[in-house]
Motif scaffolding. Structure first.
Motif, PDB file in Angstrom:
ATOM      1  N   ALA A 161     -23.065 -66.827  72.234  1.00 30.82           N
ATOM      2  CA  ALA A 161     -22.003 -67.449  73.040  1.00 30.82           C
ATOM      3  C   ALA A 161     -22.565 -68.665  73.777  1.00 30.82           C
ATOM      4  O   ALA A 161     -21.919 -69.719  73.845  1.00 30.82           O
ATOM      5  CB  ALA A 161     -21.417 -66.433  74.020  1.00 30.82           C
ATOM      6  N   VAL A 162     -23.785 -68.543  74.306  1.00 26.28           N
ATOM      7  CA  VAL A 162     -24.435 -69.672  74.984  1.00 26.28           C
ATOM      8  C   VAL A 162     -24.737 -70.792  73.982  1.00 26.28           C
ATOM      9  O   VAL A 162     -24.544 -71.978  74.270  1.00 26.28           O
ATOM     10  CB  VAL A 162     -25.722 -69.212  75.715  1.00 26.28           C
ATOM     11  CG1 VAL A 162     -26.539 -70.401  76.215  1.00 26.28           C
ATOM     12  CG2 VAL A 162     -25.366 -68.282  76.872  1.00 26.28           C
ATOM     13  N   LEU A 163     -25.211 -70.423  72.783  1.00 26.86           N
ATOM     14  CA  LEU A 163     -25.472 -71.437  71.746  1.00 26.86           C
ATOM     15  C   LEU A 163     -24.200 -72.184  71.352  1.00 26.86           C
ATOM     16  O   LEU A 163     -24.231 -73.390  71.092  1.00 26.86           O
ATOM     17  CB  LEU A 163     -26.092 -70.783  70.509  1.00 26.86           C
ATOM     18  CG  LEU A 163     -27.548 -70.326  70.640  1.00 26.86           C
ATOM     19  CD1 LEU A 163     -27.989 -69.572  69.387  1.00 26.86           C
ATOM     20  CD2 LEU A 163     -28.468 -71.505  70.911  1.00 26.86           C
TER      21      LEU A 163
ATOM     22  N   LEU B 250     -21.295 -79.120  66.454  1.00 28.60           N
ATOM     23  CA  LEU B 250     -22.130 -78.176  65.708  1.00 28.60           C
ATOM     24  C   LEU B 250     -21.636 -76.735  65.846  1.00 28.60           C
ATOM     25  O   LEU B 250     -22.311 -75.804  65.431  1.00 28.60           O
ATOM     26  CB  LEU B 250     -23.583 -78.270  66.175  1.00 28.60           C
ATOM     27  CG  LEU B 250     -24.320 -79.537  65.775  1.00 28.60           C
ATOM     28  CD1 LEU B 250     -25.705 -79.566  66.395  1.00 28.60           C
ATOM     29  CD2 LEU B 250     -24.420 -79.645  64.260  1.00 28.60           C
ATOM     30  N   GLN B 251     -20.453 -76.549  66.434  1.00 30.08           N
ATOM     31  CA  GLN B 251     -19.960 -75.199  66.690  1.00 30.08           C
ATOM     32  C   GLN B 251     -19.793 -74.380  65.412  1.00 30.08           C
ATOM     33  O   GLN B 251     -20.143 -73.204  65.388  1.00 30.08           O
ATOM     34  CB  GLN B 251     -18.640 -75.256  67.448  1.00 30.08           C
ATOM     35  CG  GLN B 251     -18.824 -75.693  68.890  1.00 30.08           C
ATOM     36  CD  GLN B 251     -17.509 -75.827  69.588  1.00 30.08           C
ATOM     37  OE1 GLN B 251     -16.686 -76.657  69.229  1.00 30.08           O
ATOM     38  NE2 GLN B 251     -17.308 -74.996  70.589  1.00 30.08           N
ATOM     39  N   THR B 252     -19.264 -74.990  64.359  1.00 32.07           N
ATOM     40  CA  THR B 252     -19.078 -74.210  63.123  1.00 32.07           C
ATOM     41  C   THR B 252     -20.416 -73.748  62.568  1.00 32.07           C
ATOM     42  O   THR B 252     -20.501 -72.655  62.027  1.00 32.07           O
ATOM     43  CB  THR B 252     -18.365 -75.021  62.031  1.00 32.07           C
ATOM     44  OG1 THR B 252     -18.313 -76.383  62.384  1.00 32.07           O
ATOM     45  CG2 THR B 252     -16.989 -74.530  61.777  1.00 32.07           C
ATOM     46  N   PHE B 253     -21.438 -74.561  62.733  1.00 32.04           N
ATOM     47  CA  PHE B 253     -22.772 -74.172  62.282  1.00 32.04           C
ATOM     48  C   PHE B 253     -23.239 -72.920  63.030  1.00 32.04           C
ATOM     49  O   PHE B 253     -23.753 -71.981  62.428  1.00 32.04           O
ATOM     50  CB  PHE B 253     -23.756 -75.332  62.500  1.00 32.04           C
ATOM     51  CG  PHE B 253     -25.168 -75.002  62.128  1.00 32.04           C
ATOM     52  CD1 PHE B 253     -25.543 -74.858  60.798  1.00 32.04           C
ATOM     53  CD2 PHE B 253     -26.132 -74.825  63.107  1.00 32.04           C
ATOM     54  CE1 PHE B 253     -26.853 -74.549  60.449  1.00 32.04           C
ATOM     55  CE2 PHE B 253     -27.445 -74.521  62.774  1.00 32.04           C
ATOM     56  CZ  PHE B 253     -27.801 -74.379  61.441  1.00 32.04           C
ATOM     57  N   VAL B 254     -23.042 -72.897  64.346  1.00 31.61           N
ATOM     58  CA  VAL B 254     -23.445 -71.734  65.147  1.00 31.61           C
ATOM     59  C   VAL B 254     -22.595 -70.516  64.774  1.00 31.61           C
ATOM     60  O   VAL B 254     -23.100 -69.394  64.702  1.00 31.61           O
ATOM     61  CB  VAL B 254     -23.363 -72.044  66.658  1.00 31.61           C
ATOM     62  CG1 VAL B 254     -23.691 -70.812  67.492  1.00 31.61           C
ATOM     63  CG2 VAL B 254     -24.307 -73.187  67.027  1.00 31.61           C
ATOM     64  N   VAL B 255     -21.303 -70.728  64.520  1.00 29.63           N
ATOM     65  CA  VAL B 255     -20.430 -69.628  64.081  1.00 29.63           C
ATOM     66  C   VAL B 255     -20.962 -69.046  62.773  1.00 29.63           C
ATOM     67  O   VAL B 255     -21.049 -67.820  62.612  1.00 29.63           O
ATOM     68  CB  VAL B 255     -18.973 -70.108  63.911  1.00 29.63           C
ATOM     69  CG1 VAL B 255     -18.126 -69.081  63.182  1.00 29.63           C
ATOM     70  CG2 VAL B 255     -18.351 -70.432  65.268  1.00 29.63           C
ATOM     71  N   MET B 256     -21.343 -69.911  61.840  1.00 28.02           N
ATOM     72  CA  MET B 256     -21.878 -69.442  60.558  1.00 28.02           C
ATOM     73  C   MET B 256     -23.174 -68.654  60.759  1.00 28.02           C
ATOM     74  O   MET B 256     -23.349 -67.581  60.172  1.00 28.02           O
ATOM     75  CB  MET B 256     -22.111 -70.625  59.618  1.00 28.02           C
ATOM     76  CG  MET B 256     -20.845 -71.276  59.140  1.00 28.02           C
ATOM     77  SD  MET B 256     -21.211 -72.800  58.212  1.00 28.02           S
ATOM     78  CE  MET B 256     -19.581 -73.486  58.014  1.00 28.02           C
TER      79      MET B 256
END
Length: 199
Positions: free
Chosen positions: A31-33, A54-60
């Protein structure tokens, strides 16, 4: 007898607390990332009010590295943080982002990350061929959950809010799709590599 019962009860409570802590730090970390990836900056795309982050990258990565419950908890925590007014979304936005053009993408992160975690399968790094198969499964999961599911929600909500046809919204978002396909490859490579290192 009473002392023995109290000691057993304390041991069980301590064990449950340790397990809860062990299970919860990863969702909090992701969540922090997600917040950091939104705070790191955004790239506007002409023709659409939704920026690249870059949110989708972190979601992946979350979907590829956590259980589906942990991944879902991370996204639920992130969305809840924005809902209560913390500036965790792109551009430092908070609650209003959940009713704006990006809302569908933000809400789509939750089913998307769960889909990734459920589709990825078990990692097998026992040989180069098995690592390649693991990467292939990870890539498939990241594209289905991180691109197809997230974009389905994003397109529908953005079309409903702006009145633009879904086809026009989809066409304006092709820059995102191409970028997220690249992110899926990098996330799958990173997750497969990290899985191999952790063995």
């Amino acid at each position: 007898m009473q002392t023995s019962h109290t000691t057993a009860s304390t041991t069980v409570t301590g064990s449950l607390a340790r397990r809860a802590l062990a299970a919860s730090w990863k969702p909090v970390l992701f969540a922090v990332l997600l917040w950091l990836s939104a705070a790191a900056g955004e790239i506007p795309i002409p023709g659409t009010p939704v920026p690249i982050t870059l949110q989708t990258f972190v979601v992946m990565l979350a979907g590829l590295m956590l259980t589906w419950r942990q991944a879902g908890s991370a996204l639920a925590l992130y969305i809840a943080a924005g809902a209560i007014g913390l500036p965790v979304f792109a551009g430092g936005a908070s609650t209003m982002a959940l009713v704006g053009p990006s809302a569908g993408f933000i809400f789509g992160f939750l089913p998307g990350v769960v889909a990734i975690a459920l589709l990825r399968g078990k990692a097998d790094t026992s040989s180069a061929a098995r690592v390649a198969l693991t990467f292939g499964r990870y890539l498939f999961a990241a594209i289905i959950g991180g691109v197809a599911v997230v974009y389905a929600f994003g397109f529908l909500v953005q079309s409903a809010l702006t009145g633009a046809p879904i086809a026009a919204v989809a066409l304006a978002s092709m820059g995102f799709v191409a970028g997220d396909a690249v992110k899926a490859v990098v996330a799958a490579l990173a997750a497969a590599g990290l899985t191999k290192l952790s063995r």
